[in-house]
Design a protein around this motif. Structure first.
Motif, PDB file in Angstrom:
ATOM      1  N   LEU A 168      42.196  31.423  46.141  1.00 46.78           N
ATOM      2  CA  LEU A 168      41.492  32.680  45.860  1.00 46.78           C
ATOM      3  C   LEU A 168      41.155  32.812  44.380  1.00 46.78           C
ATOM      4  O   LEU A 168      40.092  33.347  44.021  1.00 46.78           O
ATOM      5  N   SER A 219      37.417  33.074  42.918  1.00 46.52           N
ATOM      6  CA  SER A 219      37.066  34.137  41.980  1.00 46.52           C
ATOM      7  C   SER A 219      36.381  33.575  40.743  1.00 46.52           C
ATOM      8  O   SER A 219      35.440  34.177  40.195  1.00 46.52           O
ATOM      9  N   LYS A 220      36.842  32.420  40.268  1.00 44.71           N
ATOM     10  CA  LYS A 220      36.211  31.788  39.114  1.00 44.71           C
ATOM     11  C   LYS A 220      34.764  31.404  39.416  1.00 44.71           C
ATOM     12  O   LYS A 220      33.875  31.582  38.577  1.00 44.71           O
ATOM     13  N   MET A 261      32.816  32.822  41.599  1.00 47.76           N
ATOM     14  CA  MET A 261      32.037  34.059  41.644  1.00 47.76           C
ATOM     15  C   MET A 261      31.666  34.505  40.232  1.00 47.76           C
ATOM     16  O   MET A 261      30.526  34.924  39.974  1.00 47.76           O
ATOM     17  N   LEU A 277      29.663  36.231  46.962  1.00 46.56           N
ATOM     18  CA  LEU A 277      30.855  36.374  47.788  1.00 46.56           C
ATOM     19  C   LEU A 277      30.736  35.537  49.057  1.00 46.56           C
ATOM     20  O   LEU A 277      31.673  34.816  49.428  1.00 46.56           O
ATOM     21  N   GLU A 295      38.133  42.742  47.261  1.00 46.93           N
ATOM     22  CA  GLU A 295      37.389  42.411  46.055  1.00 46.93           C
ATOM     23  C   GLU A 295      37.760  43.470  45.013  1.00 46.93           C
ATOM     24  O   GLU A 295      37.241  44.577  45.027  1.00 46.93           O
ATOM     25  N   ARG A 317      35.644  40.980  38.331  1.00 46.59           N
ATOM     26  CA  ARG A 317      36.226  41.168  39.656  1.00 46.59           C
ATOM     27  C   ARG A 317      36.938  39.900  40.094  1.00 46.59           C
ATOM     28  O   ARG A 317      36.675  38.821  39.577  1.00 46.59           O
ATOM     29  N   ARG A 318      37.814  40.068  41.057  1.00 46.60           N
ATOM     30  CA  ARG A 318      38.505  38.914  41.630  1.00 46.60           C
ATOM     31  C   ARG A 318      38.909  39.224  43.050  1.00 46.60           C
ATOM     32  O   ARG A 318      38.947  40.390  43.486  1.00 46.60           O
ATOM     33  N   LEU A 319      39.192  38.178  43.791  1.00 45.08           N
ATOM     34  CA  LEU A 319      39.612  38.302  45.181  1.00 45.08           C
ATOM     35  C   LEU A 319      41.130  38.261  45.265  1.00 45.08           C
ATOM     36  O   LEU A 319      41.779  37.412  44.657  1.00 45.08           O
TER      37      LEU A 319
END
Length: 410
Positions: free
Chosen positions: A294, A298-299, A301, A307, A343, A362-364
């Protein structure tokens, strides 16, 4: 019909089926029993509230090292699963023919989550990986016997997804390109794909890439100099374009030293997004910089992938790479492997293998998984605003020592 479990009110994103909508998912006897817009809660024994969350097929980490207790770099898949949203770990060659049975009996068969594996062309698997030493398993060609590897695959075909070779100064020493040639021949003999690792030359990427066939996997595809897939100017090298056209699968395999933000930017700019996002999680990167799949998603993204694209690269495409079409998607009658993520919007600093910083907005974050039809919550979900919570204080110093010694290897 009465269900065992109901995942209620989430935004289902399933790239393989093309669904991006609010859906309820019912589970019975470890399988998906229904996917509908509104399933009454009184029809299920247990209900998981997914409102405001994203629900995806169970994430598949194509490159991991989870021979925990049997190799020096292995991590515990069950301990990592709910935190990372991973329901299927693919071990990338931790075990070879000489110790694969132990991996199967003592780890795979006891794990709560699914573990499949690539068989290392080296009979011994990855045996010399530690904080203060690095002995490549392919540095002695006497260990690279394709007959032993083929026999191992034949014995364990139900859990084997392909062959693995690690080539480079650290992994194969002075053996040059020979381990790759032996692994290609073994993979061809058993009719399975090859995953090829590259670290520092020799051999270089330019020697390894032409040997890879359609469906083979180049892992560490965004690695830094030396052996980077881009010129100093940032232009992507022609052999990478040719490999993509030929059907070679690009996997990031982040790990401790194999993911470079600048390289990724250049690759993405020229339309060469990774087919697969994997963590290459092992003992010396589970506390950073890779952490888990994850964090790696995220990186990507933060670097510009959407997404849906990062979810596809952790579900549909790795399932296709290992020829397991029943995984990586959610369908009635299919395995009840489900990931629930959020998210989360808040500034956070990510770091690549060189120590370069990328500030993301943002990150997951995982809220838990359904594995084998059972809900498994992420108990640490409220602590994930700070990645440092993953690193026990007593481990931070020696993890960074290891990174300084071997940071460009894996």
């Amino acid at each position: 019909m009465r269900y065992d479990l109901l995942v209620k009110g989430g935004r289902l994103i399933d790239p393989q089926s093309g669904v991006d909508a609010r859906r309820d998912i019912a589970v019975a006897d470890g399988r998906i029993a229904a996917i509908e817009s509104d399933i009454p809660t009184d029809r299920a024994r247990d209900v998981i509230d997914a409102a405001g969350r994203i629900v995806t097929p169970g994430l598949i980490d194509l490159h991991s090292h989870v021979y925990w207790g049997g190799t020096s770099l292995g991590v515990d898949a069950d301990r990592l699963a709910a935190r990372s949203g991973t329901t299927t770990f693919i071990d990338a060659g931790s075990a070879g023919a000489g110790n694969f049975l132990g991996f199967r009996r003592h780890v795979m068969e006891r794990s709560k989550v699914r573990i499949l594996a690539y068989v290392n062309i080296s009979f011994a698997g990855i045996f010399g990986f530690a904080e203060t030493l690095m002995v490549g398993e392919c540095s002695d060609l006497r260990l690279c016997d394709p007959r032993e590897a083929v026999a191992c695959v034949d014995e364990h075909r139900d859990v084997v997804v392909g062959m693995k070779v690690r080539a480079g100064k650290h992994a194969s020493g002075t053996s040059g390109i020979a381990p790759v040639d032996l692994a290609v021949e073994a993979a061809d003999h058993v009719g399975l794909p090859l995953m090829a690792h590259i670290d520092e030359p020799p051999p270089g990427r330019s020697e390894v890439l032409p040997r890879l066939r359609r469906g083979d996997v180049l892992t560490h595809c965004f690695r830094p100099f030396p052996n980077a897939p881009v010129f100093a100017s940032g232009a992507v090298r022609p052999d990478m374009h040719l490999a993509r056209e030929r059907g070679v699968i690009f996997d990031i395999g982040h790990g401790m030293g194999s993911f470079d933000f600048d390289v990724a930017r250049s690759m993405l700019k020229e339309g060469l997004a990774p087919d697969v996002i994997s963590s290459d999680v092992h003992l010396y990167c589970v506390d950073g910089p890779a952490f888990d799949i994850l964090v790696c998603m995220s990186k990507l993204m933060a670097l510009g992938m959407s997404l849906t694209e990062v979810i596809r690269a952790a579900t549909e495409t790795p399932a296709r790479a290992i020829a397991r079409p029943e995984l990586g998607t959610l369908a009635v009658g299919g395995a009840a492997d489900i990931t629930m993520i959020e998210e989360r919007v808040a500034p956070i600093s990510f770091y690549d293998a060189r120590g370069a910083e990328l500030v993301a907005e943002r990150r997951l974050v995982s809220h838990g998984i359904v594995a084998g039809g059972k809900w498994w919550p992420n108990e640490a979900v409220d602590k994930t605003d700070d990645l440092a919570h993953y690193v026990p204080a007593e481990r931070r110093t020696h993890v960074h020592v290891a990174a300084r010694h071997f940071g460009r290897c894996c």
